[in-house]
Each structure stands twice: as C-alpha cells, then as structure tokens.
Enzyme design. Sequence first.
Site, PDB file in Angstrom:
ATOM      1  CG  HIS A  16     -24.047  -4.993  -1.988  1.00  0.00           C
ATOM      2  ND1 HIS A  16     -24.776  -5.189  -0.843  1.00  0.00           N
ATOM      3  CD2 HIS A  16     -24.887  -5.305  -3.010  1.00  0.00           C
ATOM      4  CE1 HIS A  16     -25.999  -5.571  -1.153  1.00  0.00           C
ATOM      5  NE2 HIS A  16     -26.097  -5.655  -2.455  1.00  0.00           N
ATOM      6  CE  LYS A  40     -37.860  -3.966  -0.451  1.00  0.00           C
ATOM      7  NZ  LYS A  40     -37.035  -4.308  -1.641  1.00  0.00           N
ATOM      8  NE  ARG A  91     -28.121 -12.234  -6.266  1.00  0.00           N
ATOM      9  CZ  ARG A  91     -29.164 -12.541  -5.519  1.00  0.00           C
ATOM     10  NH1 ARG A  91     -28.989 -13.239  -4.416  1.00  0.00           N
ATOM     11  NH2 ARG A  91     -30.378 -12.160  -5.843  1.00  0.00           N
ATOM     12  CB  SER A 127     -29.491  -7.548   1.523  1.00  0.00           C
ATOM     13  OG  SER A 127     -28.425  -6.899   0.868  1.00  0.00           O
TER      14      SER A 127
END
Lengths: 153, 153, 153, 153, 153, 153
Positions: A16, A40, A91, A127
């Site tokens: 990040h 969440k 990614r 993460s």
Amino acid sequence: MNAIYAGSFDPFTNGHLHVLTQACELFDKVYVAIAVNSEKSRKIDKDVMKNAIEKIIKSNKLANAEVVVLEGLTVDLAKEKNAKFLIRGLRNGTDYEYEENLAVVNSKIAGVETIYFRAGETAHISSSVVMELYNYGKDITKWVPKEVLEVLK
Amino acid sequence: MNAIYAGSFDPFTNGHLHVLTQACELFDKVYVAIAVNSEKSRKIDKDVMKNAIEKIIKSNKLANAEVVVLEGLTVDLAKEKNAKFLIRGLRNGTDYEYEENLAVVNSKIAGVETIYFRAGETAHISSSVVMELYNYGKDITKWVPKEVLEVLK
Amino acid sequence: MNAIYAGSFDPFTNGHLHVLTQACELFDKVYVAIAVNSEKSRKIDKDVMKNAIEKIIKSNKLANAEVVVLEGLTVDLAKEKNAKFLIRGLRNGTDYEYEENLAVVNSKIAGVETIYFRAGETAHISSSVVMELYNYGKDITKWVPKEVLEVLK
Amino acid sequence: MNAIYAGSFDPFTNGHLHVLTQACELFDKVYVAIAVNSEKSRKIDKDVMKNAIEKIIKSNKLANAEVVVLEGLTVDLAKEKNAKFLIRGLRNGTDYEYEENLAVVNSKIAGVETIYFRAGETAHISSSVVMELYNYGKDITKWVPKEVLEVLK
Amino acid sequence: MNAIYAGSFDPFTNGHLHVLTQACELFDKVYVAIAVNSEKSRKIDKDVMKNAIEKIIKSNKLANAEVVVLEGLTVDLAKEKNAKFLIRGLRNGTDYEYEENLAVVNSKIAGVETIYFRAGETAHISSSVVMELYNYGKDITKWVPKEVLEVLK
Amino acid sequence: MNAIYAGSFDPFTNGHLHVLTQACELFDKVYVAIAVNSEKSRKIDKDVMKNAIEKIIKSNKLANAEVVVLEGLTVDLAKEKNAKFLIRGLRNGTDYEYEENLAVVNSKIAGVETIYFRAGETAHISSSVVMELYNYGKDITKWVPKEVLEVLK
C-alpha cells in the site's frame, strides 16, 4: 488534481505504501480512505489504523496525503473531496478483473475514473496473509511499515 | 512530472485518445511515442500517423502532449525526457499479464514505473480490428478520431 | 433462427464437431463458415476442407448445417444469411478474452450476438497441434473425424 | 428444446434480462430458476422476486419463459423439465473459469450441457453491487427493470 | 525417475536455470531439450546454445543434467529417455493456460505428465525481451548466466 | 527429498489422489497435511478424514506417504519435516493466481518452493461440490476414493 486511495487497510502494508508514494508524486492531494464495511469485522480498529497511517505519512514525508475513514461509497467521498480519480493497486490478473467491475460502475455512476498502480516488489502479500503470518509468530518487518508493527504489539 | 505513452498507434484510436486525455490531466507533459519495430511493417506510415496525432492533440486541446517517433527502447526515451512513468491502457486480464512482464523489466532496468489507465468505453477495439473493419468498408467513425479517418482515405 | 459458426477449420476437429452438433440442436440453420485469411496460408486447402466438412455433416446427420467459404467479415455473412447469432467454442479463459473483444465489436457494428459453447472433452486440442502430431506420425483418430483423416492421407 | 437459466437473482438485473431475452429467442421454453441456498440469506425474499420476474417476463413479452424456485440441484430440475441445456451469463474470464468447473460436473453427472451468453452492455454490474448502490441512495434505474425497483421501495 | 525440460532456450536465462536447479534436486536425470522448430528462425544457433548450456550445467554442478537438441516431439524424446515427466516453468496465468493445452495432449497421447515449477524472482523476463534489451546495449547480467553473455559477445 | 501436500481435504477426492500418486513417485517422503483452520468449520471431522486417507494410502500402496494434521503454518511443518517443497494441484488459471500469491510468501519467508501438479481428469470437481452432490443423493463414486464413501455413509 485530487485522488482517493480506498481500501480496508487491515493492516496497511508496504505494498500500500508503494502505491501511495507513487500517487503522491502525481496528484495534488491523495485521500487514503479506510473503508469500513459493516458486514465485515476488522482485525485492527479503524481509528488505530488511521493513527498508524498518519504516522506512516509523516515519516515518509508524503505531505499531500491525508487519511479519512470511509463509511459510505467511495464515489461519494470522491465528489466531496473533488477527486476525479480512484487509485487501485494491482497484483495479478484476477485482481484486475475484480477491480474492473467496480471501475465500470464508478465511471458510470459518478464519472470517476480508476487508475491502476503496480503493487510493487513486496506487495504480493495481502493484508490477511500478513496477519496470519504475524499470528503464527513470523517476522513481517519486510511487509509492513514499522508504524504498523507497533500497533500490532 | 512527465510520462511516456508508447504504442504502435497503427492507427491511433478513440481508446488511445481516452487514455491520453486522462494522462494529460495528471502529468505536466505526456510524450506520445510511436514505437517503430523494424521486424513489423506498419499499415500507416509513422510520419503520416505522427502528423495525424499532432492534429488530434490540437483539436482536443491537449496542450501538454507531444508526439515523437520511438526507434529504441521506451526506457531510454523516458530517461531522455526525464519521465518517471510509463502509461499503458488496459482492456482485459490478458492485456494486463502481457503488460506486467514488461513493467517489471522496465522498473528493474531503469527505475521507471508503469501506470495503467482503463481503455474506456470504445476501447475494446484494437487498432488491427479497426483496420480490418475499414478494409471491408465498415463505418469506423465511432472508433477513431476524424483526423485518422482523413489519413485512411 | 440461424447462426454462423466461423473458423479456419484447418482442419476441422472433433471439438468443432462437438460444438456444431450442439448448435444444430438449437438453431434452424447453422452455417459452418471456413474463414479464409489472405495473410495466413492454410495447411489444408479450403475447398478440400469444405468437401470434408460436408461429408462429416452427412455422416453425423446434421441436416440443418451447411458449409460455406468466408472471404469477408463474419458479420456480413450473418446479414446475408439472416443469422442473428455467432457461435464460438471455448477452451479456457484466454480463449474467452480473445473472443470477447471480437464479440463486442460484432455486437456494436452489426447487432449480431455471440454465444459460447463449451468445446467439450476432446477439444483441448487445437487444429495446429493436431497437425503437428499428425506430421510426426502420431495417431490422431480420437481428435479428428475420419473424413478429415482421409483428406490428410 | 428447453433450457434452465438458474441464479440467485437477488435481485434480477438488466444483465439477467439481456441473457433471458436472447435465450427466449433460441429455446422453446426457458425456466428461470431462483436458486435458494440454505446457507446464504437472501436480501429479497424468493417469492417476492419470483413475482417480480413474472411481471418482467410479461412486460417484455417473453411468452416462453417461466419462473420457478429451485431448492435442489439444477441438473435435477433440468431432468424434470426435460431441459438439455443450462444457460449462464458471462462478464469476464474469472466468471468463465468459475462456471466451467460447474459445467464439467453438470455435463458428467447428468449429460446436461452449458451455453454461455454474453451478459451485455449493462451487465458489468452484479446483483450485490446493485444492492449496495441502492442502499446508499444511488439511482439504479439503468441497471434493474422497473419491476425490481418497485419491489425495493 | 527421469524428466525432460524442453524449450527454445534462445537464449537460456536465469529463470530457466532456476527451474533446472530445482528439477535436478528432484529427478535422477533431467534432459534439457533445445526444441528446434523449422518454422521459427533462432537468434542463437542451437549448437552454440547447447555448448553454453553444457558449461552452465558444469559451473552450477548440476551433475544429473544433460543437454540434447530436440527436432521431433517432446513426448517421443520422453519415451526414448524413459522420462515420465515434463517440466515447465510458469510466470503467470496466461502461461499456465497455454501450457495446459499442451499438457493435456501430452498426457493423452503418451501418458507423460507435466509438472510446473515457479519461474522464480528473475524469471519475469522472457528470452525475447532479454535479447531486445541486449540489442539496445542494456546490461543483462542479472537475467542470463555469464556463459550466455559470452556467447552473445 | 521430502515434500508437504497440504489442503483441507474435506473430503479427499480422486483429484487429490492423482496429485499424491505423482508426488510419491518423485519424492522420498510426502506428508499429506490436513490443514485445520479455526475459522472454517469442517464438514468431515479431521480425525475421521485422517483415518480415511491412511486407508487410501494403504490400498494404493503409496508406501512413502504419511498423513498429519496441520494446525499451524505449512512452512513450519516443512521445516519440522525437513521438506524443501510444497505440492499444489492446479485446475485452472484462477487457481494458479491464488496459489502463486501464497507461493511467493512461502518462498520468501522460509525458502520453501512450490511445485504444481496438474489435478488430472477427474479433478475439475472440488471437495465442496462433491459434498453438495452427495447431499443431494448423487452418485459420487467416480470422484472420491471408496474409503471416503465409507466415511460419508
């Protein structure tokens, strides 16, 4: 020109930071938006993470970055902050296809365009994998800024 | 901050224009680099296309764009023009994976980073498909700027 | 409702037959269009392959299929034959993304929609791999109809 | 020839309508099957959605479509309804790979084949994103039929 | 247990070396097969490359590796060398899908199975990109073994 | 050379058996590690599955395989068992990209490399789909070893 860099940042990683650093070179102002999703639960409290990212911004001298907590839609924040671009890190190709569906919607619903930055060398790690490694006692110093490490302790 | 937007642009399409327009909002200067590959023959002469893109830049008021012909490596042009970023348009996940291999190399060999813009609504069409449609007499006005249409006539 | 099933069919394989058989169940008429590309030389002559596919259609009792040679655009053939759908076989995600770019264009330029059939059990093999195996003396009877084998001899 | 178009349709979107419209042109009968998964709670009740889809079918004059609630396996419904084909809409390559795994199983376990339709212009948006936009007060009229809008009020 | 590691190796890169090194740890014998395709001209002569790879094998102490020139099908070499496995390096998802089509065929035609190794840190770079960088005077020492550099001079 | 083949194996399928059989040919010792994730409840108890896999190993004469229950990180087990390789089965490109993210991390954090085996003919089916089919009364004998069927009864 302003931009929004939204994510759950749970926690904020060196990937990040790599994206944010590039974005700060390009934009007048970059809002790092900690997206809070009521369905969440977070591993790290949003205010604790906001504080950590503020320290990361300071120690990396990213003077034109600012952290906010985002409880609504990213496009509404974009409008409020007069930001025409959303920033996303990529990614791999699966990432891209997921992001693309959101990017089309954001473009159509609010005229906000998405720009993709490469997540960079250390950003293959998500993460959630960082947290799993941390929970099993692994050294994660190469994947997260030291300000995040301090929060985890 | 300067950027390079390289491609064969054979021809330059509305998808390319969409990417260039976004890039011109972000960067101080954007170099549109017509990449000439000695092994691949062009359908439209590089100087004819350079001229057409110059007209497109003018009619779209992209004052900070400039066209160049690129006969070497993109990273060398980046160095010469003091550009830290390369710009690429993405249409799908296969595009992304192809671009990513080049992006890694450009990052490692010259410290130049790649940013991906979405190719936009009309950009699902490639230059080669545009040319094929044109050769079969189809109306391609929604896919290329009028300055390209004039060149094709 | 009519459909076009276009391809280079160089040669026609059991994978193609699998797609054609399904299509013949669904459509009133299916045109198998041998697409001839002036820039790419064929391994098997288009008229020889047309003849072989006609025999395959007969021996498989696909009474509503008809072979044609296609020298122009598929969408023009679709218009001529009053076909509203194009048929494509899919083997994997890369296939899909390639086809999708063409499908968008065909939809926009001529209002012709594309339907994807699964290529089926024996269709992981491409025409070019079949030919390479054949040229090295391998038994390809499980991958091509016997009418194609006769042509190759 | 009959077909099953199964999904959670939570809610039914214009993308679903685009697929259904095409399917109704091709098949004698198309069963729209609202798949109910005991492990996943719905945002809109299955009977409310069944009623809305019935109205959509009527207002779009899709005379050969019929809605059913599916509590078992799609292939069992296919057998009961004498349907040889399953219909799926595709938005991207990741969709395709997910669907393909199910398609192989359905083909092997029950001899039922899957056909993929393109999800179309407005179908980049998923049911869950539509609901999220709606919950934040966005105008979703271009993404869902008016009969769904009425249910949401 | 023997294995074949076939490729054009034009030239052999550090990515190839990474795969070969892993394979030599696993197999009793690994045949590095320089695949010669009559339709594609090589940049580096096959015998020159064979010689370079032999030196690489020696300097890296890969005692159970052996180089051969392959003019036929890989599966025929596998049979001749009593190898039950083919080795392939993977860089991304597109690579994988391409390889998978060949792997199915090789499994069906000869009962030879394919194993994929990760191409590793320096292996995002393809042989053709290495050569392009070299031709433009770039330093490629981190991407190819020194024995390849000597051949290029 | 030792290897770890970790997975949830809930249940172990013929696809897993296909991968394990290949791995046992290559490695001196293969540890089948039933990964237990505290956040995800299992459909079949880990000890019941361990027992079933032990029987499968016996009836398939895979003398160098051994089952363990894994409650920590795979790389820690690898270290404990002196295993330098992790084994993963691949079904498609999406699988690959998911696995690749983990493989990079495992390589960086512990120097353990990942090898991909093809999942094979019957391995398009996932454990969760097998269970869903079983729960609806379908015959799953071609997808799971008989030792798993006995456990399910």
